[in-house]
Scaffold this motif. Structure first.
Motif, PDB file in Angstrom:
ATOM      1  N   LEU A   1      35.538 -44.168  13.213  1.00  0.00           N
ATOM      2  CA  LEU A   1      34.758 -44.922  14.317  1.00  0.00           C
ATOM      3  C   LEU A   1      33.443 -45.322  13.772  1.00  0.00           C
ATOM      4  O   LEU A   1      32.883 -45.066  12.757  1.00  0.00           O
ATOM      5  CB  LEU A   1      34.243 -43.488  15.227  1.00  0.00           C
ATOM      6  CG  LEU A   1      35.372 -42.643  15.957  1.00  0.00           C
ATOM      7  CD1 LEU A   1      34.864 -41.512  16.702  1.00  0.00           C
ATOM      8  CD2 LEU A   1      36.135 -43.581  16.987  1.00  0.00           C
ATOM      9  N   THR A   2      33.065 -46.151  14.442  1.00  0.00           N
ATOM     10  CA  THR A   2      31.634 -47.078  14.250  1.00  0.00           C
ATOM     11  C   THR A   2      30.545 -46.324  14.780  1.00  0.00           C
ATOM     12  O   THR A   2      30.680 -45.135  15.422  1.00  0.00           O
ATOM     13  CB  THR A   2      31.591 -48.346  14.904  1.00  0.00           C
ATOM     14  OG1 THR A   2      31.685 -48.192  16.158  1.00  0.00           O
ATOM     15  CG2 THR A   2      32.904 -49.155  14.446  1.00  0.00           C
ATOM     16  N   LEU A   3      29.237 -46.599  14.654  1.00  0.00           N
ATOM     17  CA  LEU A   3      28.173 -45.784  15.016  1.00  0.00           C
ATOM     18  C   LEU A   3      28.293 -45.580  16.741  1.00  0.00           C
ATOM     19  O   LEU A   3      27.905 -44.650  17.224  1.00  0.00           O
ATOM     20  CB  LEU A   3      26.905 -46.488  14.770  1.00  0.00           C
ATOM     21  CG  LEU A   3      25.737 -45.672  15.058  1.00  0.00           C
ATOM     22  CD1 LEU A   3      25.621 -44.521  14.677  1.00  0.00           C
ATOM     23  CD2 LEU A   3      24.307 -46.693  14.843  1.00  0.00           C
ATOM     24  N   ILE A   4      28.538 -46.830  17.257  1.00  0.00           N
ATOM     25  CA  ILE A   4      28.679 -46.781  18.690  1.00  0.00           C
ATOM     26  C   ILE A   4      29.859 -45.879  19.337  1.00  0.00           C
ATOM     27  O   ILE A   4      30.110 -45.113  20.194  1.00  0.00           O
ATOM     28  CB  ILE A   4      29.023 -48.329  19.363  1.00  0.00           C
ATOM     29  CG1 ILE A   4      27.611 -49.074  19.036  1.00  0.00           C
ATOM     30  CG2 ILE A   4      29.277 -48.192  20.838  1.00  0.00           C
ATOM     31  CD1 ILE A   4      27.889 -50.652  19.121  1.00  0.00           C
ATOM     32  N   GLY A   5      31.136 -45.994  18.401  1.00  0.00           N
ATOM     33  CA  GLY A   5      32.147 -45.322  18.793  1.00  0.00           C
ATOM     34  C   GLY A   5      31.840 -43.984  18.505  1.00  0.00           C
ATOM     35  O   GLY A   5      32.368 -42.920  19.548  1.00  0.00           O
ATOM     36  N   THR A   6      31.242 -43.436  17.437  1.00  0.00           N
ATOM     37  CA  THR A   6      30.714 -41.962  17.435  1.00  0.00           C
ATOM     38  C   THR A   6      29.785 -41.340  18.466  1.00  0.00           C
ATOM     39  O   THR A   6      30.488 -40.384  18.922  1.00  0.00           O
ATOM     40  CB  THR A   6      30.202 -41.774  16.169  1.00  0.00           C
ATOM     41  OG1 THR A   6      30.902 -42.261  15.010  1.00  0.00           O
ATOM     42  CG2 THR A   6      29.801 -40.465  15.572  1.00  0.00           C
ATOM     43  N   ALA A   7      29.049 -42.209  18.814  1.00  0.00           N
ATOM     44  CA  ALA A   7      28.145 -42.052  20.150  1.00  0.00           C
ATOM     45  C   ALA A   7      28.976 -41.603  21.433  1.00  0.00           C
ATOM     46  O   ALA A   7      28.777 -40.616  21.987  1.00  0.00           O
ATOM     47  CB  ALA A   7      27.068 -43.036  20.118  1.00  0.00           C
ATOM     48  N   LEU A   8      29.770 -42.578  21.382  1.00  0.00           N
ATOM     49  CA  LEU A   8      30.763 -42.365  22.855  1.00  0.00           C
ATOM     50  C   LEU A   8      31.652 -41.257  22.700  1.00  0.00           C
ATOM     51  O   LEU A   8      31.911 -40.652  23.619  1.00  0.00           O
ATOM     52  CB  LEU A   8      31.748 -43.728  22.828  1.00  0.00           C
ATOM     53  CG  LEU A   8      32.279 -43.795  24.183  1.00  0.00           C
ATOM     54  CD1 LEU A   8      31.760 -43.825  25.367  1.00  0.00           C
ATOM     55  CD2 LEU A   8      33.239 -45.237  24.099  1.00  0.00           C
ATOM     56  N   PHE A   9      32.062 -40.949  21.607  1.00  0.00           N
ATOM     57  CA  PHE A   9      32.947 -39.618  21.421  1.00  0.00           C
ATOM     58  C   PHE A   9      32.068 -38.328  21.709  1.00  0.00           C
ATOM     59  O   PHE A   9      32.620 -37.624  22.190  1.00  0.00           O
ATOM     60  CB  PHE A   9      33.791 -39.434  20.045  1.00  0.00           C
ATOM     61  CG  PHE A   9      34.471 -38.443  19.544  1.00  0.00           C
ATOM     62  CD1 PHE A   9      35.553 -38.292  20.171  1.00  0.00           C
ATOM     63  CD2 PHE A   9      33.807 -37.409  18.940  1.00  0.00           C
ATOM     64  CE1 PHE A   9      36.317 -37.175  20.047  1.00  0.00           C
ATOM     65  CE2 PHE A   9      34.535 -36.415  18.441  1.00  0.00           C
ATOM     66  CZ  PHE A   9      35.811 -36.121  19.134  1.00  0.00           C
ATOM     67  N   ALA A  10      30.641 -38.456  21.170  1.00  0.00           N
ATOM     68  CA  ALA A  10      30.039 -37.445  21.450  1.00  0.00           C
ATOM     69  C   ALA A  10      29.732 -37.180  23.078  1.00  0.00           C
ATOM     70  O   ALA A  10      29.590 -36.026  23.332  1.00  0.00           O
ATOM     71  CB  ALA A  10      28.673 -37.635  20.841  1.00  0.00           C
ATOM     72  N   ILE A  11      29.618 -38.305  23.627  1.00  0.00           N
ATOM     73  CA  ILE A  11      29.253 -38.256  24.864  1.00  0.00           C
ATOM     74  C   ILE A  11      30.732 -37.848  25.822  1.00  0.00           C
ATOM     75  O   ILE A  11      30.559 -36.792  26.634  1.00  0.00           O
ATOM     76  CB  ILE A  11      29.066 -39.739  25.430  1.00  0.00           C
ATOM     77  CG1 ILE A  11      27.540 -40.040  25.187  1.00  0.00           C
ATOM     78  CG2 ILE A  11      28.907 -39.527  27.113  1.00  0.00           C
ATOM     79  CD1 ILE A  11      27.294 -41.468  25.538  1.00  0.00           C
ATOM     80  N   GLY A  12      31.793 -38.228  25.219  1.00  0.00           N
ATOM     81  CA  GLY A  12      32.977 -37.393  26.005  1.00  0.00           C
ATOM     82  C   GLY A  12      33.244 -36.127  25.569  1.00  0.00           C
ATOM     83  O   GLY A  12      33.388 -35.467  26.377  1.00  0.00           O
ATOM     84  N   VAL A  13      32.922 -35.447  24.379  1.00  0.00           N
ATOM     85  CA  VAL A  13      32.837 -34.047  24.182  1.00  0.00           C
ATOM     86  C   VAL A  13      31.995 -33.389  25.025  1.00  0.00           C
ATOM     87  O   VAL A  13      32.264 -32.294  25.543  1.00  0.00           O
ATOM     88  CB  VAL A  13      32.726 -33.873  22.431  1.00  0.00           C
ATOM     89  CG1 VAL A  13      32.536 -32.417  22.370  1.00  0.00           C
ATOM     90  CG2 VAL A  13      33.658 -34.277  21.811  1.00  0.00           C
TER      91      VAL A  13
END
Length: 417
Positions: free
Chosen positions: A14-26
């Motif tokens: 995951l990129t930085l944006i992808g990691t942030a989006l994954f954290a929002i999903g969790v």
């Protein structure tokens, strides 16, 4: 420990944006279950499974790309301040899947002289193909120590899957060339006298051409030159011109206590002036050769292709040892320098009665009527270029070009942007 952390970062999909989006999903998943909110649960599953799908598709296709033999072709010359494609990535024979692109990321530092460097980052994205061109946007000449990697990324910038190994290259960034007739203006100098006797009839068969460095003083047609406002030389069409060797001396920066933007830009312009001068003279006089003197080293330049070798030598020139006057055998020399050259006066005195053509950059002077050339370090470019703290320092020396030769000055108004 640092190596292990770097390995994890490299393999993390995951990129930085992808990691942030994954954290929002969790977070939404936890909130949805705790509050029994089906909309939050649905949105969280959409985010998490969407990211998972992109990671899986990218990983599977990255494995397919690993079977290819991909090369970074870096044989062509690269010039500063020129964004035209120079190098290429070859061997990407597969096409990227839908919503994905193949990225070639270049990171490194450009050594620009005087102990200064510039951080450099650029990326080339494509859907694939046999040859993907790469253009460089370097602000000044120098040497780029670069490392590059390949990755497969989605167009949303959420995932990345690296494949293949890393590439390392040492790329000389040659000085930029410019077309400005003022920079090639030369004056008549005393040439070696030719003692060969000629018949009277032969002396009448002459044609005229514009004076070039190395022509004899006595061959100048002063009458025609006064009418046309340019120096004309008489040349016999029946006489094969001998190859002339022009001595070109490039005086680099002396070691200084302050590293500044002015020192780097003046050094870079002097490099460009030197190379452009040799190209122009060679273009008009193919038989001419050069002895390029940089520090204590002398390089013979005989062909147009070897001028590229000279450009590469100048790209790496930073703070060289002073050129000893005894190392220059020619009585005529074309000297390129900057206003920071505090050893120029002693060098010219040591040359004695030799003919010196000094081409020096200079600072603007209040009340001067000289034309000023504005030089900006930053220019619109696709690459990310970050200089060090030296780019914020300014240095204006009060030193003027000493007497002792014919002097051509180019006044530079240096600006960061």
């Amino acid at each position: 420990m640092r190596t292990g952390f770097r390995s994890i970062v490299t393999k993390f999909p995951l990129t930085l944006i992808g990691t942030a989006l994954f954290a929002i999903g969790v977070y939404l998943l936890g909130v949805g279950f705790s509050l029994r909110n089906p909309y939050a649960v649905f949105l969280s599953f959409t985010i998490i499974f969407g990211l998972a799908a992109l990671v899986v598709i990218g990983r599977v296709n990255a494995k397919r790309f690993e079977t290819l033999t991909i090369q970074w072709e870096t044989s062509a010359p690269v010039y500063a301040r020129r964004s035209a494609p120079a190098h290429a990535v070859v061997g990407i024979e597969r096409r990227a899947p839908f919503l994905f692109r193949v990225h070639f990321s270049i990171r490194g530092r450009i050594s620009v002289g005087d102990g200064c460097s510039v951080a450099y980052h650029d990326e080339v994205a494509s859907v694939g193909g046999e040859r993907q061109p790469i253009a460089y946007d370097a602000p000044v000449a120098g040497v780029l120590e670069a490392r590059a990697r390949l990755s497969l990324r989605d167009v949303f910038g959420l995932t990345r899957n690296r494949f293949g190994g890393s590439f390392t290259r040492r790329i000389p960034i040659r000085p930029a060339a410019f077309d400005d007739e003022r920079l090639y203006r030369v004056q008549a100098v005393v040439g070696a006298e030719d003692k060969q006797s000629r018949k009277t009839a032969d002396e009448e068969r002459y044609y005229m051409r514009e004076y070039v460095p190395g022509d004899r003083f006595r061959d100048i047609n002063w009458k025609s030159s006064s009418r046309l406002a340019i120096l004309l030389t008489r040349i016999s069409p029946n006489t094969q011109e001998k190859s002339r060797i022009i001595t070109v001396v490039f005086r680099s920066l002396p070691p200084g206590r302050v590293r500044s933007l002015d020192r780097i830009v003046h050094l870079d312009f002097s490099k460009s002036w030197t190379v452009s001068f040799m190209r122009k003279v060679k273009e008009e006089n193919p038989d001419f050769q050069f002895d390029l003197v940089v520090g204590e080293n002398v390089t013979r330049i005989e062909t147009e292709s070897e001028i590229e070798t000279a450009a590469e030598i100048l790209a790496a020139a930073t703070t060289e040892p002073s050129t000893p006057s005894a190392a220059i055998e020619s009585r005529e020399a074309f000297i390129f320098t900057t206003p920071f050259d505090d050893g120029l006066a002693a060098f010219l005195i040591a040359r004695g009665d030799a003919v010196n053509h000094v081409h020096a950059t200079a600072f603007p002077e209040k009340g001067s009527i000289r034309s000023v050339r504005t030089v900006r370090f930053f220019r619109p470019a696709s690459a990310t270029v970050i200089p060090g703290a030296w780019a914020l320092r300014r240095e204006r020396v009060g030193r003027s070009t000493p007497a002792g030769g014919r002097v051509e000055r180019e006044v530079l108004d240096v600006r960061l942007a």
